[in-house]
Structures are given as C-alpha cells and as structure tokens.
Design a protein around this motif. Structure first.
Motif, short mmCIF file in Angstrom:
data_model
loop_
_atom_site.label_atom_id
_atom_site.label_comp_id
_atom_site.label_asym_id
_atom_site.label_seq_id
_atom_site.Cartn_x
_atom_site.Cartn_y
_atom_site.Cartn_z
N LEU A 95 1.06 -1.22 -0.01
CA LEU A 95 0.10 0.40 -0.51
C LEU A 95 0.82 1.65 0.17
CD1 LEU A 95 -2.87 -0.87 2.47
CD2 LEU A 95 -2.89 -0.88 0.20
N ARG A 97 4.10 1.43 -1.19
CA ARG A 97 4.40 1.63 -2.39
C ARG A 97 2.67 2.41 -3.53
NH1 ARG A 97 6.53 -3.21 -1.25
NH2 ARG A 97 4.58 -4.61 -2.56
N LYS A 98 1.66 1.62 -2.97
CA LYS A 98 1.20 2.35 -4.42
C LYS A 98 1.08 3.82 -4.33
CE LYS A 98 -3.82 0.89 -5.31
NZ LYS A 98 -4.57 -0.21 -5.00
N GLN A 102 4.03 10.01 -7.14
CA GLN A 102 4.85 9.36 -8.70
C GLN A 102 5.04 10.87 -9.41
OE1 GLN A 102 1.46 7.91 -10.15
NE2 GLN A 102 1.11 6.51 -9.18
#
Length: 163
Positions: A95, A97-98, A102
């Motif tokens: 989670l 990493r998600k 970005q």
C-alpha cells in the motif's frame, strides 16, 4: 596566691579569654558562668539518662516506607513473528508503494500554434473535445497569456496520458 594562678583549669582559662575579648569589643562586662563538670557516677552504677535535645536539634521522624508495588504478570511475547504479522507487513509495504508520490508526467508531444488557433480549437484538434482546453492551459500556464490567448508560432506542451 601566685601559685593558684598557674593551676587554672583549661575551661576557666578559655572563659577568661572570651571575657577579655567581649570587654575589648564592648559587648558585655559580665563574666560568663563556667559550666560545672558533671559528677561521675559511682563505680558499678548505671549512667543517668542524657537530657533531651532542644526541638531545633531533634531529627524529624522518618517518613513511612511505601510498600512495593506489584505489577500484574504480563504474557510473554512470542519469539518469532507470526504468519499473520508477516502478511500484514507485506500488505502495508504494498500500500505504501501504491500511495507513494509519482513522478510528474513527462512531455510526449509539442504542438505549434498556427494563426487562428485558440486553446479550445487545439483541444478539439488533438482530442476531439473542445471542453478539455483546461488541461492544455494547466500544462502551459507559464506560456499562455491571461485569458488563454496564444500566438502563432508558440509551442505548447501536450501532457502525457492524453490521446
């Protein structure tokens, strides 16, 4: 009585010296009383009890010692993490990493403005939808004049992820 002056006890001699000092400084002219030596108890008799101390010299009674606190017994910790713990750790990492931020979208295309173009007309040409002109404006806010006016020859960035 010349012979008696040489046999003066030490306590009397100290008291006399104190008297002389007091007279010199003008504090007092009365001779201090020399305490009498206590009489020794007869051999084999118990010593008399000591006189009580004045209140300022007495010790305060010691506070009562607190009883030691006992804590309830705790359950022993497991030596190795359970499978459930390991599964939850992997899930949290996935989670994180998600949800990690970005990188900004990279530029894929450049559009050169021709005479008569507006952001709406460019949006219509690129995506077939004139209402998406705000996406072009946001990507080129530093290049577009107030009100969305563009000049011929101006180069606009077309954001990635746009058809």
């Amino acid at each position: 009585t010349v012979g008696t002056a040489a046999v003066v006890p030490a306590a009397t001699e100290q008291a006399t010296l104190a008297d002389v000092r007091r007279l010199k400084t003008g504090l007092s002219d009365a001779a201090p009383a020399v305490p009498a030596a206590p009489a020794a108890p007869p051999p084999g008799a118990a010593a008399p009890p000591a006189p009580p101390l004045p209140p300022r010299l007495r010790r305060a009674p010691a506070p009562p010692t607190p009883e030691p606190k006992t804590e309830p017994a705790r359950a022993a910790k497991p030596a190795a993490p359970s499978e459930e713990t390991e599964r939850l750790k992997r899930r949290v990492e996935a989670l994180e990493r998600k949800l990690a931020p970005q990188a900004p979208r990279a530029v894929t295309n450049i559009y050169e403005v021709v005479p008569g173009d507006t952001l709406q007309s460019i949006s219509q040409k690129l995506w077939g939808d004139a209402s998406r002109w705000t996406e072009l404006y946001r990507a080129n806010a530093d290049r577009v004049q107030r009100g969305g006016y563009v000049e011929p020859g101006q180069r606009l960035v077309v954001p990635q992820g746009m058809p």
